[in-house]
Enzyme design. Structure first.
Site, PDB file in Angstrom:
ATOM      1  N   LYS A 190       1.081  -1.192  -0.058  1.00 35.54           N
ATOM      2  CA  LYS A 190      -0.050   0.193  -0.002  1.00 35.54           C
ATOM      3  C   LYS A 190       0.925   1.238   0.016  1.00 35.54           C
ATOM      4  O   LYS A 190       1.496   1.784   1.191  1.00 35.54           O
ATOM      5  CB  LYS A 190      -0.798   0.105   1.290  1.00 35.54           C
ATOM      6  CG  LYS A 190      -2.313   0.642   0.918  1.00 35.54           C
ATOM      7  CD  LYS A 190      -2.218   2.190   0.911  1.00 35.54           C
ATOM      8  CE  LYS A 190      -1.968   3.055   2.061  1.00 35.54           C
ATOM      9  NZ  LYS A 190      -1.624   4.653   1.377  1.00 35.54           N
ATOM     10  N   GLY A 243       6.657   5.377   8.236  1.00 36.20           N
ATOM     11  CA  GLY A 243       6.054   6.581   8.165  1.00 36.20           C
ATOM     12  C   GLY A 243       5.926   7.215   9.726  1.00 36.20           C
ATOM     13  O   GLY A 243       6.877   6.911  10.430  1.00 36.20           O
ATOM     14  N   SER A 244       4.810   8.071  10.162  1.00 31.54           N
ATOM     15  CA  SER A 244       4.896   8.648  11.399  1.00 31.54           C
ATOM     16  C   SER A 244       4.670   7.684  12.159  1.00 31.54           C
ATOM     17  O   SER A 244       4.168   6.696  12.324  1.00 31.54           O
ATOM     18  CB  SER A 244       3.983   9.682  11.219  1.00 31.54           C
ATOM     19  OG  SER A 244       2.468   8.986  11.215  1.00 31.54           O
ATOM     20  N   GLU A 265       9.405   1.505  10.899  1.00 28.91           N
ATOM     21  CA  GLU A 265      10.403   2.541  10.625  1.00 28.91           C
ATOM     22  C   GLU A 265       9.902   3.926  10.742  1.00 28.91           C
ATOM     23  O   GLU A 265       9.092   4.236   9.851  1.00 28.91           O
ATOM     24  CB  GLU A 265      11.239   2.140   9.231  1.00 28.91           C
ATOM     25  CG  GLU A 265      12.862   2.757   9.356  1.00 28.91           C
ATOM     26  CD  GLU A 265      12.734   4.289   8.729  1.00 28.91           C
ATOM     27  OE1 GLU A 265      12.780   5.236   9.745  1.00 28.91           O
ATOM     28  OE2 GLU A 265      12.958   4.460   7.726  1.00 28.91           O
ATOM     29  N   CYS A 299      13.345  10.966   7.305  1.00 29.40           N
ATOM     30  CA  CYS A 299      13.164  10.442   8.769  1.00 29.40           C
ATOM     31  C   CYS A 299      14.179  10.638   9.722  1.00 29.40           C
ATOM     32  O   CYS A 299      14.316  10.889  10.620  1.00 29.40           O
ATOM     33  CB  CYS A 299      12.738   8.795   8.860  1.00 29.40           C
ATOM     34  SG  CYS A 299      13.769   7.751   7.833  1.00 29.40           S
ATOM     35  N   GLU A 400       8.612  15.962  15.122  1.00 36.83           N
ATOM     36  CA  GLU A 400       8.940  16.018  13.970  1.00 36.83           C
ATOM     37  C   GLU A 400       8.345  16.998  13.033  1.00 36.83           C
ATOM     38  O   GLU A 400       7.166  17.059  12.943  1.00 36.83           O
ATOM     39  CB  GLU A 400       8.898  14.501  13.395  1.00 36.83           C
ATOM     40  CG  GLU A 400       9.552  14.279  12.041  1.00 36.83           C
ATOM     41  CD  GLU A 400       9.203  12.917  11.616  1.00 36.83           C
ATOM     42  OE1 GLU A 400       8.315  12.228  11.580  1.00 36.83           O
ATOM     43  OE2 GLU A 400      10.557  12.409  11.319  1.00 36.83           O
TER      44      GLU A 400
HETATM   45  P1  NAI Z   1       1.592   8.654   7.426  1.00 32.21           P
HETATM   46  O1  NAI Z   1       2.560   7.691   8.765  1.00 32.21           O
HETATM   47  O2  NAI Z   1       0.097   8.786   8.190  1.00 32.21           O
HETATM   48  O3  NAI Z   1       1.723   7.940   6.086  1.00 32.21           O
HETATM   49  C1  NAI Z   1       2.325   6.849   6.060  1.00 32.21           C
HETATM   50  C2  NAI Z   1       1.927   5.765   5.170  1.00 32.21           C
HETATM   51  O4  NAI Z   1       0.737   5.085   6.016  1.00 32.21           O
HETATM   52  C3  NAI Z   1       1.049   6.023   4.072  1.00 32.21           C
HETATM   53  O5  NAI Z   1       0.933   4.918   3.216  1.00 32.21           O
HETATM   54  C4  NAI Z   1      -0.267   6.175   4.963  1.00 32.21           C
HETATM   55  O6  NAI Z   1      -1.413   5.954   3.754  1.00 32.21           O
HETATM   56  C5  NAI Z   1      -0.454   5.071   5.690  1.00 32.21           C
HETATM   57  N1  NAI Z   1      -1.420   5.273   6.730  1.00 32.21           N
HETATM   58  C6  NAI Z   1      -1.916   6.163   7.334  1.00 32.21           C
HETATM   59  N2  NAI Z   1      -2.824   5.865   8.211  1.00 32.21           N
HETATM   60  C7  NAI Z   1      -2.767   4.662   8.142  1.00 32.21           C
HETATM   61  C8  NAI Z   1      -3.851   3.780   9.037  1.00 32.21           C
HETATM   62  N3  NAI Z   1      -4.465   4.176   9.782  1.00 32.21           N
HETATM   63  N4  NAI Z   1      -3.451   2.423   8.868  1.00 32.21           N
HETATM   64  C9  NAI Z   1      -2.529   2.053   7.979  1.00 32.21           C
HETATM   65  N5  NAI Z   1      -2.094   2.870   7.114  1.00 32.21           N
HETATM   66  C10 NAI Z   1      -2.035   4.084   7.159  1.00 32.21           C
HETATM   67  O7  NAI Z   1       2.305   9.946   7.394  1.00 32.21           O
HETATM   68  P2  NAI Z   1       1.891  11.087   6.514  1.00 32.21           P
HETATM   69  O8  NAI Z   1       0.379  11.700   7.106  1.00 32.21           O
HETATM   70  O9  NAI Z   1       1.919  11.025   5.296  1.00 32.21           O
HETATM   71  O10 NAI Z   1       2.713  12.431   6.982  1.00 32.21           O
HETATM   72  C11 NAI Z   1       2.585  13.071   8.219  1.00 32.21           C
HETATM   73  C12 NAI Z   1       3.797  13.156   9.120  1.00 32.21           C
HETATM   74  O11 NAI Z   1       4.376  12.034   9.314  1.00 32.21           O
HETATM   75  C13 NAI Z   1       4.735  13.904   8.356  1.00 32.21           C
HETATM   76  O12 NAI Z   1       4.899  15.148   8.518  1.00 32.21           O
HETATM   77  C14 NAI Z   1       6.243  13.523   8.851  1.00 32.21           C
HETATM   78  O13 NAI Z   1       6.474  14.056  10.388  1.00 32.21           O
HETATM   79  C15 NAI Z   1       5.785  11.972   9.515  1.00 32.21           C
HETATM   80  N6  NAI Z   1       6.459  11.021   8.317  1.00 32.21           N
HETATM   81  C16 NAI Z   1       7.611  10.351   8.534  1.00 32.21           C
HETATM   82  C17 NAI Z   1       8.161   9.327   7.869  1.00 32.21           C
HETATM   83  C18 NAI Z   1       9.133   8.541   7.889  1.00 32.21           C
HETATM   84  O14 NAI Z   1       9.875   8.272   7.121  1.00 32.21           O
HETATM   85  N7  NAI Z   1       9.563   8.514   9.188  1.00 32.21           N
HETATM   86  C19 NAI Z   1       7.364   9.080   6.287  1.00 32.21           C
HETATM   87  C20 NAI Z   1       6.165  10.041   6.142  1.00 32.21           C
HETATM   88  C21 NAI Z   1       5.631  10.903   7.145  1.00 32.21           C
END
Ligand code: NAI
Ligand code: MG
Length: 497
Positions: A190, A243-244, A265, A299, A400
């Site tokens: 996904k 992700g977050s 991660e 990240c 972050e």
């Molecule tokens: P997110 O963590 O929500 O998104 C990452 C992935 O998780 C995407 O594929 C998203 O569709 C999926 N996702 C979201 N909600 C989910 C759920 N309930 N169940 C399963 N999968 C789910 O991050 P987002 O909203 O894109 O960005 C928000 C903040 O997160 C950023 O500002 C940043 O601070 C952080 N982030 C950190 C990352 C890292 O590599 N550590 C990468 C992306 C975001």
């Protein structure tokens, strides 16, 4: 004729400008018929539409992944899995420029940065190809009375749900694919809704490489629908998430139903420590790019700059001067060093933190706001920002931001630097700049984080483990042990006399 047409349609990723889902080796429309837009963050131009997968599509994809896991794929020898990975690597190499352009269009990364990741992208695939032929159990001497032959078998964990972020679509997708294919698992991917074009193109290349149907399925869509359905599906054996930490916590909740294996991660607030005895000519650009690269959307970005007080004003001033020289613009321009943020949401989030920093009393030596005129008018650009006078308890030092924002903090001595470095709920990356080798080793040991870079930042290699302490996650990616997270260990205890 209808049958022929439908076969042709299943071979096509596109239907009238909308990308489809990859399920069981076929490109199919989403069950709901719903789609969403994907846009170029440099100018907000529409790039196309993406299928919005839901729980029904996840159900179909997990079913296909299970059948593939139990079917012909389970008979593939390590050599055969390796051959597919190597073929895939060759195809990624042959299509590398197009993949870079997709990353740039869909999430804004400067094309020069995307191109510079060639060795990393290809190296990752070929590294996991190598690992495919190294999997082995052990024979174990034991003290059970009688005579026993005892050994372990390593078996693939099964169906993996991989959920990826948008900040490096090409390499983060490859990073998830490698261990799955090396070990003989299957996968439902996904991708992040902000940047699905590259992962979908990789799906095409995997089919071209001869991967059997159903081994890798791609269900694009939103996190709360497709992502949540995948994380909670009882037919998924393991979730690999990047992700977050907020979403990481939801993944842990969702995984409890069938006690899924989970690797996470997550984010960070990584300290980058500069001692007065460092090679400052190297440390200035090093500290700047530790946070500004990819517009801070990494990240492990070195977002907290810890500087020894005796050089604080001069050093932070030089980092700010360096930031002024960075060319911010459309990533397709080969001279661009800093691209836009990925989306309007991310722009709003980063601007929110800039306002918080001002309220908390931090001073922006450079940047501090959105870039909105001229070539920046329609994109989501933020000027590289250096915040001085930051205390470690401020929100801009603890949370972050995921934007080009550096928070600079002064310290008096080694112990204080170590204490501030560790006064965070995260522990992903960290940096140390000094000419004193002993001090560097002592600091490397003191910091509670998964990676310590000394006199450099962000250097990575497929053979070197990467991951987080504390709220930065669970498990390590890269390194030979990465595949352990995709393998079960079975002990066989055989009475032989
Ligand atoms: P997110 O963590 O929500 O998104 C990452 C992935 O998780 C995407 O594929 C998203 O569709 C999926 N996702 C979201 N909600 C989910 C759920 N309930 N169940 C399963 N999968 C789910 O991050 P987002 O909203 O894109 O960005 C928000 C903040 O997160 C950023 O500002 C940043 O601070 C952080 N982030 C950190 C990352 C890292 O590599 N550590 C990468 C992306 C975001
Ligand atoms: Mg996009």
């Amino acid at each position: 004729m209808a049958a022929v047409e439908s076969l042709a349609s299943k071979r096509s990723i596109d239907s009238g400008g909308t990308k489809k889902l990859l399920i069981d080796g076929n490109w199919v429309s989403p069950s709901s018929g719903e789609t969403f837009e994907t846009r170029n963050p440099a100018n907000n131009n529409l790039l196309g539409r993406i299928a919005s997968g839901n729980a029904r599509d996840i159900e179909l994809a997990v079913g296909a992944a299970r059948r593939a896991f139990e079917g012909p794929w389970s008979k593939f020898s390590p050599f055969e899995r390796q051959r597919i990975l190597l073929k895939f690597a060759d195809l990624v190499e042959a299509n590398f420029e197009d993949l870079c352009v997709l990353d740039t269009l869909d999430m804004g990364v400067p094309i020069s940065l995307a191109r510079s990741r060639k060795q990393r992208a290809l190296g990752l695939i070929r590294f996991y190809a190598g690992l495919a032929t190294t999997i082995h159990g052990d024979t174990i001497q034991n003290s059970i009375p009688g005579e026993f032959f005892t050994y372990t078998l390593k078996e693939p964990v099964g169906v993996v749900g991989a959920i990826t972020p948008w900040n490096a679509p090409l390499t983060s997708t490859i990073w998830k694919l490698g261990p799955v294919l090396a070990t003989g698992c299957t996968m439902v991917l996904k991708p992040a809704e902000q940047a699905s074009l590259t992962p979908l193109r990789l799906g095409e290349l995997l089919l071209e490489a001869g991967l059997p149907d159903g081994v890798v399925n791609i269900v694009t869509g939103y996190g709360e629908t497709a992502g949540a359905a995948l994380a909670g599906h009882m037919g998924v054996d393991k979730v690999a998430f990047t992700g977050s930490h907020f979403t990481g916590q939801k993944i842990i909740e969702a995984a409890k139903g069938n006690i899924k294996r989970v690797t996470l991660e997550l984010g960070g607030k990584s300290p980058d420590i500069v001692f007065a005895d460092a090679d400052l000519d190297a440390a200035v650009p090093g500290a700047a790019m530790a946070v500004f690269m990819n517009s801070g959307q990494i990240c492990s970005a070195g977002t907290r700059l810890l500087v020894e007080r005796s050089i604080y004003d001069t050093f932070v001033g030089k980092v700010a001067d360096y930031a002024k020289t960075l060319r911010v613009g459309d990533g397709l321009d080969p001279d661009t060093q800093i691209g836009p943020l990925v989306s309007a949401e991310q722009l709003a989030r980063v601007k929110g933190y800039l306002a918080i920093g001002r309220e908390e009393g931090a001073q922006a030596l450079v940047g501090g706001d959105q870039l909105s005129g001229g070539a920046h008018a329609d994109g989501f650009f933020v000027a590289p920002t250096v915040l001085a006078g930051v205390r470690n308890d401020m929100r801009v030092a603890q949370e972050e931001i995921f934007g080009p924002v550096l928070s600079a903090i002064a310290f008096d001595d080694f112990d204080e630097a170590a204490r501030i470095a560790n006064a965070t709920s995260f522990g992903l990356g960290s940096g140390v700049w000094t000419r004193d080798v002993g001090k560097a080793h002592r600091m490397a040991k003191s910091i509670r984080a998964g990676t310590v870079w000394v006199n450099c930042y962000a250097a990575m290699d497929p053979a070197v483990p990467f991951g987080g302490y504390k709220m930065s996650g669970h498990g390590r990616e890269s390194g030979t042990q990465h595949i352990d997270a995709y393998l079960e260990t079975k002990s066989v205890i055989m009475k032989v006399a």
